[in-house]
Write an enzyme that holds these catalytic residues in place. Sequence first.
Site, PDB file in Angstrom:
ATOM      1  N   THR A  62       0.829  -1.200   0.000  1.00  0.00           N
ATOM      2  CA  THR A  62       0.000   0.000   0.000  1.00  0.00           C
ATOM      3  C   THR A  62       0.866   1.254   0.000  1.00  0.00           C
ATOM      4  O   THR A  62       0.365   2.353   0.094  1.00  0.00           O
ATOM      5  CB  THR A  62      -0.906   0.031   1.236  1.00  0.00           C
ATOM      6  N   PHE A  64       3.110   2.371   2.132  1.00  0.00           N
ATOM      7  CA  PHE A  64       3.394   3.109   3.360  1.00  0.00           C
ATOM      8  C   PHE A  64       3.778   2.139   4.460  1.00  0.00           C
ATOM      9  O   PHE A  64       3.079   1.195   4.742  1.00  0.00           O
ATOM     10  CB  PHE A  64       2.154   3.894   3.778  1.00  0.00           C
ATOM     11  N   SER A 312      -1.577   4.582  13.254  1.00  0.00           N
ATOM     12  CA  SER A 312      -2.369   4.416  12.055  1.00  0.00           C
ATOM     13  C   SER A 312      -1.684   5.072  10.869  1.00  0.00           C
ATOM     14  O   SER A 312      -1.115   6.148  10.978  1.00  0.00           O
ATOM     15  CB  SER A 312      -3.746   5.043  12.288  1.00  0.00           C
ATOM     16  N   LYS A 313      -1.737   4.386   9.740  1.00  0.00           N
ATOM     17  CA  LYS A 313      -1.038   4.936   8.594  1.00  0.00           C
ATOM     18  C   LYS A 313      -1.750   6.173   8.068  1.00  0.00           C
ATOM     19  O   LYS A 313      -1.157   7.055   7.506  1.00  0.00           O
ATOM     20  CB  LYS A 313      -0.858   3.872   7.514  1.00  0.00           C
ATOM     21  N   ARG A 314      -3.046   6.209   8.272  1.00  0.00           N
ATOM     22  CA  ARG A 314      -3.784   7.366   7.786  1.00  0.00           C
ATOM     23  C   ARG A 314      -3.586   8.577   8.679  1.00  0.00           C
ATOM     24  O   ARG A 314      -3.341   9.684   8.222  1.00  0.00           O
ATOM     25  CB  ARG A 314      -5.275   7.035   7.702  1.00  0.00           C
TER      26      ARG A 314
END
Length: 569
Positions: A62, A64, A312-314
């Site tokens: 993804t 990341f 969290s990646k977001r």
Amino acid sequence: MEEIKIIQEPLRPTSLSAEECRRLAELLFPQITKRPEDYEALYPERDLPAGALVTRLGPSPTGFIHLGNLYGAFADERLAHQSQGVFILRIEDTDQKREVEGAVETLITSLNYFGLHFDEGATVAGEKGAYGPYRQRQRAALYQCFAKLLIQQGRAYPCFCTEAELEGIRSAQAEAKVNPGYYGKWAKHRDLSLAQVKERLEKKEAFVVRLRSLGDPERYFSIEDGIRGTLSMPENNQDFVLLKADGIPTYHFAHVIDDHFMRITHILRGEEWLSTLPYHIELFNTLGWQPPVFCHTTVLMKMEGETKRKLSKRKDPELGLDYYRSLGYHPAAVREYLLTVLNSNYEEWRLANPGLPMEEFAFTTAKMGSSGALFDLNKLSDVSKEVLAGLSAQAVAEFLLDWARTYEKKAYAVMAKDPGYLKAILNIGRGGENPRKDLIFGKQIHEFIRFFFDEEFIYEDAFPENIDKETALRLLEDYLAGYSFDDDNQAWFEKVRQLAAAHGFAAKPKDYKKNPEQYKGHVGDVSSLLRVALSGRRNSPDLWEIQQIMGTERSAARIRQAMEKLRGA
RNA sequence: GGCCCGGUGGUCAAGAGGUUAAGACACGGCCCUUUCAAGGCUGUAACACGGGUUCGAUUCCCGUCCGGGUCACCA
């Protein structure tokens, strides 16, 4: 490791006969001609020294990765390499929707940067190793072979439910206040007849393949986790999806098959997988395979307001690996930090063995914590200072330039001009018993040393307020007249004392403290004036040393520049 | 909500049925000192709560509370 209780007697065997199962399997997967034993032969047991661990990192591409991923990856790496085992990179690209172009390359480059190197698996160029392919989408036929097998055995079945139908089941379950999911009597297509399947197939209806679960959640099994010890979990009863409509497996199915055929011995993964462990155990049991040792790591947490939260990646792009890289954290520092978080006894070991490479530390899963660790920037800084203080000036200079070349181009141009000068600057207070520890990461180092470069020199701090302009000018003038590059540190400071005394300052702070009314100030104030003149700051490393590095000319120019500034002020 | 995993200073953590409950980071003070950094000394600060079991529980058991995770044709 403890034996896992085998799930036995079918609760609700398929209504199809053995012959019907075979025909169903053939109907669904006519193109699959390889048999399970072909794969067993293709991917034989590994010939490794006793005690060697085989681990794998299974990122989804993804694009990341953050510190939390590195944390787990680093544990995998240590376990494999310290046991003469194998460390594999397997790309878990089963979700096409989320895939990001070029992510695999970025991933590999990043991991390499932080010192993670794979023995086997996906590479930037392609892949290496005899257990491939290492990108799951390329292994579709393998998964389908085992889906076919399970269907033949009556342990899997096609499900044609649409999104809307599944939603309908969920809401009915919500209303009935029972657990959601596709299981038991809610599993509408579990008992489709062969004719019904044929009919839907002819209508070109899409289907997934589901496990026909035989588990009973009222029954519990225990399993030994490499990190957490004995775990007690209910058996799975969900007919979860094995193969999606596109013929690509879900994580659950791919994980079990790949970890079996890549002959993985230890699975390290985040604790978010704990709740689906029963899925995996049922699959291993159903296929008759011995499961590897599961090690569920704690997730790295972050403080948000008053509460802890999973990284969290977001929400936390600043925790992405590239963030640390762009700030110029040394990979060794990040590794060292991660190790202190990973193994609670590492710090102790490091204190006792300051000079040894971290590879000599005996890493164990048993010493990994099972409660959520908070990412601690303070600690990273501290570790980083320690690591950088242990390097040679040459090594720091090279690292700094490498970093600046990509992330701080202007600074690079300035710092790279005179490598000898840069090295001398970075050598300040280095070596010896108690080295200075003020370098943390690239960007910070640049800020710290920028005053050495005329192009970047500015007055960050004001001249001392307790010295009036006239006195200051005279002090600087006299200082300039008396300065000699050849004086050693002591002789130099002796001159500063004399200079201070000559202008009405106490040569020793103690004298001043005794009789403050007799002096304008003390030698420290004079030093402070010189310090701002030379470095633009009230705080700096040793003045004499700074001048030795800058040289007579540059030092004198700085003094003159300060006089200009004072006159103008 | 169901299920699972956790809960020792501000943070990371060691720990065992009986300890003055380690250590590191951060923070405060003192010393050293021309500033800073480093160093030395030192200080503040913790076993979530309630029941059991026990001569004795922070440690074992149960409950409560709190935090986290998970309940997808995502991993």
